[in-house]
Design an enzyme around this catalytic site. Sequence first.
Site: not given
Ligand code: IMP
Ligand code: MG
Length: 174
Positions: A41, A97-98, A101, A129, A150-151, A157
């Site tokens: 979302k 993507e938002d 991470d 990040k 963490f944002v 969210d």
């Molecule tokens: P990744 O798989 O660790 O790269 O993270 C992917 C998903 O984790 C993102 O699309 C977000 O929905 C969530 N996410 C990662 N870091 C944050 C954060 O700092 N705040 C909120 N959601 C996060």
């Molecule tokens: Mg996401």
Amino acid sequence: MTERIVTMLSAEQIKCRVNELGAQIAAEYKDRNLVLVVVLKGSFVFAADLCRAIDSHLRIDFLGVRSYGEGTESSGVVQIIQDLSRPIAGEDVIIVEDIVDTGLTIAHLMDLFRTRNPKSVKVCSLLYKPARARVAVNVDFVGFTIEDKFVVGYGLDFAEKYRNLPYIGVVERT
Ligand code: IMP
Ligand code: MG
């Protein structure tokens, strides 16, 4: 315990950068079969602004994924909870993507999409990040590179809260 949000990126800063990203994408994808794949979302707010900043034909589709529980740590398991509505074969895909991470979500989606024979797949993420990367992923269009905090806000969210904030901030507990 109370939560306070400290602004990291203002609505104005985000707007400005999203418009730049839109112009860059429009220039690069002119006369191509662009599909924006919005990862739900978290990306819905960013995608809504980004698509209006791209002055060129495109289509939009949505992909529902879950990579987090109610907490702030990635489980490393990416679950598809809603698939695309149409095939992407022969099309130029940008995954929206938002935030990237650990990179696990994007790495998984790239692998999945490549099996569907699109013409190209690139990634556009509002936030990146690098400090938390666990797999090497190439983010082709980055809004802002941020430090390891963490944002929330602008779609992001914390346990489903704060998605509706018009800015991006860091949660502080006092
Ligand atoms: P990744 O798989 O660790 O790269 O993270 C992917 C998903 O984790 C993102 O699309 C977000 O929905 C969530 N996410 C990662 N870091 C944050 C954060 O700092 N705040 C909120 N959601 C996060
Ligand atoms: Mg996401």
